[in-house]
Write a protein that holds these residues in place. Structure first.
Motif, short mmCIF file in Angstrom:
data_model
loop_
_atom_site.label_atom_id
_atom_site.label_comp_id
_atom_site.label_asym_id
_atom_site.label_seq_id
_atom_site.Cartn_x
_atom_site.Cartn_y
_atom_site.Cartn_z
N VAL A 176 0.84 -1.21 0.00
CA VAL A 176 0.00 0.00 0.00
C VAL A 176 0.88 1.25 0.00
CG1 VAL A 176 -1.71 1.34 1.29
CG2 VAL A 176 -1.92 -1.14 1.16
N LEU A 177 1.90 1.25 0.87
CA LEU A 177 2.78 2.41 0.96
C LEU A 177 3.51 2.64 -0.36
CD1 LEU A 177 3.64 4.55 3.03
CD2 LEU A 177 5.55 3.09 3.65
N ALA A 178 3.98 1.54 -0.97
CA ALA A 178 4.70 1.67 -2.25
C ALA A 178 3.77 2.25 -3.32
CB ALA A 178 5.24 0.31 -2.68
N LEU A 179 2.52 1.76 -3.36
CA LEU A 179 1.55 2.28 -4.35
C LEU A 179 1.30 3.77 -4.13
CD1 LEU A 179 -1.06 -0.63 -4.40
CD2 LEU A 179 0.40 0.08 -6.31
N LEU A 180 1.21 4.16 -2.85
CA LEU A 180 0.99 5.58 -2.54
C LEU A 180 2.15 6.42 -3.03
CD1 LEU A 180 -0.47 5.73 1.08
CD2 LEU A 180 -1.46 6.67 -0.98
N VAL A 181 3.37 5.94 -2.77
CA VAL A 181 4.56 6.69 -3.17
C VAL A 181 4.61 6.79 -4.70
CG1 VAL A 181 7.09 6.64 -3.24
CG2 VAL A 181 5.88 6.17 -1.11
N VAL A 182 4.30 5.68 -5.38
CA VAL A 182 4.30 5.69 -6.85
C VAL A 182 3.30 6.71 -7.36
CG1 VAL A 182 3.62 4.37 -8.89
CG2 VAL A 182 5.12 3.34 -7.17
N SER A 183 2.07 6.70 -6.78
CA SER A 183 1.04 7.60 -7.32
C SER A 183 1.38 9.06 -7.02
CB SER A 183 -0.34 7.23 -6.79
OG SER A 183 -0.45 7.60 -5.45
N ALA B 221 4.50 10.22 -6.67
CA ALA B 221 5.71 10.58 -7.42
C ALA B 221 5.42 10.77 -8.91
CB ALA B 221 6.78 9.51 -7.22
N THR B 222 4.54 9.92 -9.46
CA THR B 222 4.29 10.01 -10.89
C THR B 222 3.16 10.97 -11.20
OG1 THR B 222 2.74 8.18 -10.81
CG2 THR B 222 5.03 7.63 -11.31
N GLY B 223 2.57 11.59 -10.17
CA GLY B 223 1.39 12.42 -10.43
C GLY B 223 0.31 11.54 -11.01
N ARG B 224 -0.02 10.48 -10.35
CA ARG B 224 -0.91 9.39 -10.73
C ARG B 224 -0.23 8.46 -11.68
NH1 ARG B 224 -7.02 9.92 -10.14
NH2 ARG B 224 -7.18 11.64 -8.72
N THR C 245 -7.95 -1.12 -3.65
CA THR C 245 -8.49 0.18 -4.09
C THR C 245 -7.41 1.09 -4.63
OG1 THR C 245 -8.35 1.02 -1.85
CG2 THR C 245 -10.50 0.38 -2.59
N VAL C 246 -6.24 1.12 -3.97
CA VAL C 246 -5.22 2.06 -4.44
C VAL C 246 -4.67 1.61 -5.80
CG1 VAL C 246 -3.00 3.16 -3.91
CG2 VAL C 246 -4.65 2.79 -2.10
N SER C 247 -4.46 0.29 -5.99
CA SER C 247 -3.98 -0.13 -7.31
C SER C 247 -5.07 0.07 -8.35
CB SER C 247 -3.47 -1.58 -7.30
OG SER C 247 -4.39 -2.42 -6.69
N GLY C 248 -6.34 -0.13 -7.96
CA GLY C 248 -7.45 0.15 -8.87
C GLY C 248 -7.48 1.62 -9.27
N ALA C 249 -7.23 2.50 -8.29
CA ALA C 249 -7.27 3.94 -8.57
C ALA C 249 -6.17 4.33 -9.55
CB ALA C 249 -7.13 4.73 -7.27
N LEU C 250 -4.99 3.73 -9.38
CA LEU C 250 -3.88 4.00 -10.32
C LEU C 250 -4.25 3.56 -11.73
CD1 LEU C 250 -0.75 2.97 -8.22
CD2 LEU C 250 -1.06 5.13 -9.40
N PHE D 17 -5.03 5.82 -15.17
CA PHE D 17 -4.29 5.51 -16.40
C PHE D 17 -5.27 5.24 -17.54
CE2 PHE D 17 -2.46 2.20 -19.14
CZ PHE D 17 -1.39 2.91 -19.66
N ALA D 18 -6.35 4.50 -17.23
CA ALA D 18 -7.30 4.11 -18.27
C ALA D 18 -8.26 5.24 -18.66
CB ALA D 18 -8.10 2.89 -17.80
N ALA D 19 -8.28 6.30 -17.85
CA ALA D 19 -9.26 7.38 -18.07
C ALA D 19 -9.21 7.94 -19.48
CB ALA D 19 -9.04 8.51 -17.05
N ALA D 20 -8.01 7.91 -20.08
CA ALA D 20 -7.86 8.47 -21.42
C ALA D 20 -8.53 7.60 -22.49
CB ALA D 20 -6.38 8.65 -21.73
N TYR D 21 -8.76 6.32 -22.19
CA TYR D 21 -9.24 5.38 -23.22
C TYR D 21 -10.69 4.96 -23.05
CZ TYR D 21 -4.19 5.04 -23.29
OH TYR D 21 -2.86 5.35 -23.30
#
Lengths: 121, 272
Positions: free
Chosen positions: A109-116, A118-121, B78-83, B87-91
């Motif tokens: 979870v923490l890694a995903l948060l940092v990725v999002s 850092a990459t601006g989503r 949820t967080v990976s889904g949100a990412l 990403f998919a929002a453009a398509y």
């Protein structure tokens, strides 16, 4: 550390973060009232924010130089960081308990948060 | 400013009672009633979600309502889904998705009202949930009550879907989080809403950096929102502890019906 202790620790993390954020924002709000809001601000048009209020470094600088908006913004940044800090504290607590399954889950979870972030989503 | 603060207290109150973010009050209040630009309102809604989540969850976690293990596990989804959703929002045509999401919420509101009053009965322990040590206990009027958790995998699937929607539509997905835990995983209603409350802050924080950089977060707009929502969520967390589950279910059903109608309207009028 028992589950109860874990709950108290996470509860305290959230509480301290929220109080810090609210105090900063209230102090900044007080400054803003004292300095007098120049004119009635118009939020009907989106102008974005000045650069010093959109980066964490800029917000810190302006807050410490006593800028009222900077102090409020710092309070908002503290608020936004509360859930992230909460995840980091949970990770430390699960690792301390040698609960490796949930340490791994929390680390993901923490890694995903940092990725999002850092990459601006 | 006083109007924003008062509305935000209401948002915090409702958010902490239902496990939703409070954007449903904050966004229309700012845009429709006060003529604030939608982008400032989106920033304020994000602040509202994090404030509701952190303010109320501090009490819910301490009192033992929130199931931290379930929360952590489902946050991965949820967080990976949100990412993925962002990403998919453009398509993907977001308007069509909004209509489907609206229908799902209206149906859930209908099911919620029909089965009102009752909480989930205690179910037989599920193998996977037991191995993940998710089964828990929570305080109720009749003392501490034990519960078991079922269907972890389908629950996670719906959570991932909730995350994708929040990334795609830029909305909080508290409603689907509560529905996944309550309807699929058969978790007691109060545990479902408080655990959702606990989780939505993390999903929102994931998107916060972007909004801050784009200048959506204005200190003057968000100051009364933050303080109002925090105050409302503190009061709400006191109420939930004592409230009857049936009453909370009705409030939840009404709120998601409103969100569902708003989604369908926005989707059909092509406002996504």
């Amino acid at each position: 550390m028992t589950d109860k202790r874990l709950e108290l620790l996470i509860g305290a993390t959230l509480r301290i973060g929220v109080i810090a954020a609210a105090v900063l924002a209230a102090v900044g709000g007080g400054f803003l009232l004292f300095s007098g809001v120049p004119s009635k601000p118009d939020f009907g048009r989106f102008l974005g924010e000045p650069a010093y209020l959109t980066t964490v470094a800029g917000i810190f600088r302006s807050a410490f130089s006593g800028n009222a908006r900077g102090i409020i913004q710092l309070g908002l940044v503290v608020l936004i960081s509360v859930p992230i800090v909460r995840v980091a504290v949970s990770l430390a607590a699960f690792a301390f308990r040698k609960d490796w399954l949930y340490s791994a889950v929390t680390a993901v979870v923490l890694a995903l948060l940092v990725v999002s972030l850092a990459t601006g989503r | 400013m006083a109007i924003v603060a008062a509305g935000s207290i209401g948002a915090g109150l409702l958010g902490s009672l239902t496990g939703l973010g409070g954007g449903i009050i904050v966004i229309p209040l700012l845009t429709l009633a006060l003529g604030v630009d939608i982008r400032y309102a989106i920033g304020a809604s994000l602040v509202s979600v994090i404030a509701t989540s952190s303010g109320a969850a501090a009490a819910y976690v301490r009192e033992g309502f929130v199931n931290i293990r379930i929360g952590m596990f489902l946050e991965v989804a949820t967080v990976s889904g949100a990412l993925l959703g962002a990403f998919a929002a453009a398509y993907i045509p977001a308007s069509a998705i909004a209509v489907v999401f609206g229908l799902v919420l209206l149906y859930s509101a209908y099911v919620g009202i029909r089965g009102y009053g009752a909480d989930n009965p205690v179910v037989a322990p599920d193998n996977l949930a037991t191995r993940l040590r998710m089964n828990g206990a929570y305080p109720s009027a009749g003392g501490v009550r034990l519960y078991n958790v079922r269907s972890v995998v389908p629950g996670m699937g719906l959570m991932a879907f909730a995350g994708i929607l929040s990334g795609l539509l830029g909305i909080g997905s508290g409603a689907l989080k509560v529905i996944a835990m309550d309807r699929i995983m058969k978790i007691p209603f109060k545990v479902s809403t408080t655990t959702s409350n606990f989780m939505i802050g993390v999903t929102a924080a994931a998107g916060a950096g972007v909004y801050l950089n784009r200048g959506y977060v204005d200190p003057v707009v968000d100051l009364p929102v933050m303080l109002g929502v925090l105050a409302g969520s503190l009061v709400g967390s006191r109420i939930l502890t004592k409230a009857r589950t049936g009453a909370l279910r009705v409030i939840f059903a009404i709120v998601i019906a409103l969100v569902g109608m708003e989604m369908m309207y926005k989707g059909l009028s092509g406002r996504f």
